[in-house]
Enzyme design. Sequence first.
Site, PDB file in Angstrom:
ATOM      1  N   ILE A   1      -9.805  -1.349  58.069  1.00 44.15           N
ATOM      2  CA  ILE A   1      -9.969  -2.770  58.390  1.00 44.15           C
ATOM      3  C   ILE A   1     -10.092  -3.004  59.892  1.00 44.15           C
ATOM      4  O   ILE A   1     -10.095  -4.151  60.354  1.00 44.15           O
ATOM      5  CB  ILE A   1      -8.810  -3.636  57.831  1.00 44.15           C
ATOM      6  CG1 ILE A   1      -7.476  -3.184  58.423  1.00 44.15           C
ATOM      7  CG2 ILE A   1      -8.796  -3.599  56.310  1.00 44.15           C
ATOM      8  CD1 ILE A   1      -6.374  -4.190  58.156  1.00 44.15           C
ATOM      9  N   GLU A   2     -10.164  -1.930  60.664  1.00 48.26           N
ATOM     10  CA  GLU A   2     -10.392  -2.098  62.103  1.00 48.26           C
ATOM     11  C   GLU A   2     -11.798  -1.582  62.444  1.00 48.26           C
ATOM     12  O   GLU A   2     -12.773  -2.286  62.249  1.00 48.26           O
ATOM     13  CB  GLU A   2      -9.267  -1.420  62.897  1.00 48.26           C
ATOM     14  CG  GLU A   2      -7.921  -2.103  62.586  1.00 48.26           C
ATOM     15  CD  GLU A   2      -6.763  -1.595  63.447  1.00 48.26           C
ATOM     16  OE1 GLU A   2      -6.872  -1.593  64.671  1.00 48.26           O
ATOM     17  OE2 GLU A   2      -5.729  -1.198  62.869  1.00 48.26           O
TER      18      GLU A   2
END
Lengths: 334, 334
Positions: free
Chosen positions: B127-128
């Site tokens: 999610i980064e």
Amino acid sequence: MKVKLSSLAVAIAVTAVSSVAWASAVRDEPITPIQPYVSENPAKVQLGKKLFFEPRLSMSGIISCNTCHNLSRGGTDNLATSIGHGWAAGPVNAPTVLNSSLAIAQFWDGRAADLQEQAAGPIQADIEMNMPHTLALDVLNSIPGYQDEFEQVFGSRDITIDMVTAAIAEFEETLVTPNARFDQWLKGDDNAITAYELEGYKIFKDSGCTACHNGEAAGGTSFQRMGIVRAYESTSPVEGRYSITGNDADRFSFKVPTLRNVEYTYPYFHDGQANTLEESVDIMGQIQLGRHYTEEEIDKIVAFLKTLTGDMPQLTLPILPPSSNDTPRPDPFR
Amino acid sequence: MKVKLSSLAVAIAVTAVSSVAWASAVRDEPITPIQPYVSENPAKVQLGKKLFFEPRLSMSGIISCNTCHNLSRGGTDNLATSIGHGWAAGPVNAPTVLNSSLAIAQFWDGRAADLQEQAAGPIQADIEMNMPHTLALDVLNSIPGYQDEFEQVFGSRDITIDMVTAAIAEFEETLVTPNARFDQWLKGDDNAITAYELEGYKIFKDSGCTACHNGEAAGGTSFQRMGIVRAYESTSPVEGRYSITGNDADRFSFKVPTLRNVEYTYPYFHDGQANTLEESVDIMGQIQLGRHYTEEEIDKIVAFLKTLTGDMPQLTLPILPPSSNDTPRPDPFR
């Protein structure tokens, strides 16, 4: 407001004959050297730089002009088409902001007359920054650091969208890339490019590329149909200048992109579907000129194209003034 | 490799008594002045800066370290929690990278021992930046400009993830912010802060804030439970250090954040739920110290906190080397 060094040179030439000699030494070629830009209003440039790097001009608080026109990367994002608010994919490849001041109009379809008009668009476009101008102004007007700076530059603390876009445009005017090896050659330095690169330029010119890729930016001086000799195959739905003028003759007509710093601005074409310079040269030869370049010709042209890389703007990263307690907060999911 | 000016000062003091006099002039307070950082390896710093601004370390090609730790904005993104690959919302507020070298560990839960270990995480977190290290290395190893620079710094063109994170960490070591007005006061300049700000500091210290917010960074020296006197109400699912140690005593224990440049690093707390400094001071007084500060006390403490803003790093925006034809292309939708 702008002063091109060329006009300064004329003034200087009155008293210095050597300047005239220098000017006449520039080779007579369809591509001309980029002139450095000197702003008469450095404070406006500095303000414009802050706004260019300002993610608070987006609803999410994380997208700035520099996101898609990344000045670390030749003024573009190196994606086929850009990613905007909510991870939306845009319809066209982000054109480089470098040397964009030298173009006859802005956007691929030329729908903005100049940089100031252009700057207003992506801020409010829902798949780009998704920020209503009114809210963008509420944000800026709530930040004392910005109010001080707008007052200094525009004489008013009541920030308007015209001030915002004027400052961004003035900053963008400075983003020219003079002193490419090709420009050094144009100015008379025979050793600035190799014989191989020069052969590439000759093929480029003699086969007709300079009919469109000319002027200071080696492009940006006209609109042309993509696919003159043979249709260009694209999955992109955009129709270029036709969507502005409604004239059938303008279907698939796009502003000719600059070739300055083209080794940095991959992937290529309005749809970003060409990944390499070799592929791009091959396709352009076929669909625009009806010519199949040999591998060697392509290699030479690409070698020439890489001599168009100029001095990138050396920029100090701006420090943006902090929000106040009254500043509307970003909302990535609105 | 690093050299703190403080150790240089010791060496100089052998021959210069005045240095000793200067050192002894620093007030004896729980918060101490930030020392400038001088790297012994400027080339490594420059390489690390490029990598810090390098979106090609992400799968999408548009997220870099600087996206969430924006050096134009106090080293953070000013969102409650960060937005990453695919527009995913992260679980915690992005801590500032400024002065992060001064902390005992990295991440809110301290799961990385140092900056180098930290740098490896967000690159591959889905999610980064969502980029497997192997692919990140394929990208870097395909770019001649990077190979040249890694060879210069590390003596090898075969780029490894340890080289990448070591260079990023060395750059981050330089991101300290000395010379805050409070530091000038600590060094003996009585006029560097106002009487009102000094009153704020006294309330801050006397009521117990410096038990945790101490040292060079005014924080980062310990882990503490969020909600000592009264439970902190949060919608965030994270449990802090408990998720690392498994000890019940560590539930909701977080690394104490630095208060340096805190006027720039809104919103506050690990969940980013406090929008203003006033709100944050009020809540911390209640849940950590069992104290209800008056409005005037809060106002004074906030005035003091704003004296902790130091000199932001003055950085020239790096120009990133272009990809080659062999460079794996980004894929925002993978």
